[in-house]
Write an enzyme that holds these catalytic residues in place. Structure first.
Site, PDB file in Angstrom:
ATOM      1  CB  CYS A   1       1.130 -11.116 -18.391  1.00 39.25           C
ATOM      2  SG  CYS A   1       1.582 -10.416 -16.795  1.00 39.25           S
TER       3      CYS A   1
ATOM      4  CG  HIS B   1       4.368  -9.157 -21.113  1.00 44.68           C
ATOM      5  ND1 HIS B   1       3.131  -8.750 -20.728  1.00 44.68           N
ATOM      6  CD2 HIS B   1       5.139  -9.016 -20.021  1.00 44.68           C
ATOM      7  CE1 HIS B   1       3.153  -8.379 -19.466  1.00 44.68           C
ATOM      8  NE2 HIS B   1       4.362  -8.526 -19.022  1.00 44.68           N
TER       9      HIS B   1
HETATM   10  N1  GLN Z   1      -2.576  -7.555 -13.328  1.00 40.29           N
HETATM   11  C1  GLN Z   1      -1.711  -8.681 -13.289  1.00 40.29           C
HETATM   12  C2  GLN Z   1      -0.661  -8.625 -12.208  1.00 40.29           C
HETATM   13  O1  GLN Z   1      -0.155  -7.555 -11.904  1.00 40.29           O
HETATM   14  C3  GLN Z   1      -1.086  -8.894 -14.657  1.00 40.29           C
HETATM   15  C4  GLN Z   1      -0.275  -7.729 -15.127  1.00 40.29           C
HETATM   16  C5  GLN Z   1       0.187  -7.862 -16.549  1.00 40.29           C
HETATM   17  O2  GLN Z   1      -0.512  -8.375 -17.427  1.00 40.29           O
HETATM   18  N2  GLN Z   1       1.376  -7.344 -16.792  1.00 40.29           N
HETATM   19  O3  GLN Z   1      -0.324  -9.644 -11.666  1.00 40.29           O
END
Ligand code: GLN
Length: 244
Positions: free
Chosen positions: A97, A198
């Site tokens: 992510c 995840h």
């Molecule tokens: N900050 C990133 C987004 O919102 C990744 C978020 C996350 O790792 N869940 O796209």
């Protein structure tokens, strides 16, 4: 004494650990230990030089945009060469992510463009549209001729677009994937893997944890089987939640 040892290095374990990233690392540890394979976990934080030979597997978890900002500059300025050396020698890099979003050229957040570490040909853009949230399942082929399913959960505002030379990790069966449009999820270049899945990825997909372990140790197909009744039930639940 185990005759092998998996050495894992977690990048920014305090800043980039949203959504069960510690669970992913625990899964790797348990599956090694249950087989008598040694396991060590080290961390590399902001400002730390990264030794490309210290581990066989490097892990970058998810994170909020503000934490990613700190990590993006550190990755690009401090750890870039080491991560490229890991990728070139076939070491495993798993980025989930927020970590995944930093693997490519850049992450555009409104007026600001964060640098990527340049390991793969992709760009991520923070769109104004809704966050892409929900249970997801993708079809992947990590071993030639063997299709498998990865099931998990995604929650991201950024949309990732693969460049011409990048290969997706998989094809979306259910969920949004990289950008909600092109039907691809994640990226794979040799043993560098990025994914939006995840929640947690590895406990729900024990087969993938084993693929990472055997790839990192260079012992494909040689891991002893484990009693995976619970893990298979978790995988089944995750697939059902995604509707696959
Ligand atoms: N900050 C990133 C987004 O919102 C990744 C978020 C996350 O790792 N869940 O796209």
């Amino acid at each position: 004494m185990p005759d092998r040892e998996l050495r894992v290095c977690a990048l920014y374990p305090e800043l980039m650990n949203i959504y069960a990233d510690r669970g992913n690392l625990l899964m790797l540890e348990r599956r090694c230990r249950w087989r008598g394979i040694g396991f060590t976990l080290t961390a590399s934080d902001l400002g730390d030089e990264l030794d490309p030979n210290a581990a066989q597997l490097y892990y970058i978890g998810g994170g909020q945009d503000r934490d990613q900002r700190l990590c993006a500059f550190d990755l690009a300025q401090v750890k870039r060469d080491a991560l490229h050396a890991v990728a070139q020698r076939g070491g495993v890099i798993l980025a989930v992510c927020g970590g995944y979003q930093l693997l490519g050229h850049s992450y555009e957040l409104g007026d600001e463009t964060l640098p990527g570490v340049g390991l793969v040909d992709l760009r991520t853009v923070r769109a104004d549209g809704p966050r892409l949230i929900g249970n997801a399942a993708i079809e992947v082929q990590l071993t030639p001729g063997r299709q498998r399913v990865l099931a998990g959960f995604e929650n991201h505002g950024g949309r990732t677009h693969l460049g011409r030379s990048a290969q997706p990790l998989g094809r979306v069966l259910r969920g949004h994937g990289n950008n909600g449009e092109d039907g691809f999820e994640g990226v794979r270049e040799r043993n560098v893997i990025g994914t939006y899945l995840h929640g947690p990825l590895l406990p729900k997909n024990a087969w993938f944890a084993d693929w990472l372990i055997e790839t990192a140790l260079g012992c494909a197909g040689q891991l002893a089987p484990l009693d995976d009744e619970l893990e298979q039930a978790a995988h089944g639940d995750a697939r059902r939640a995604a509707g696959v």
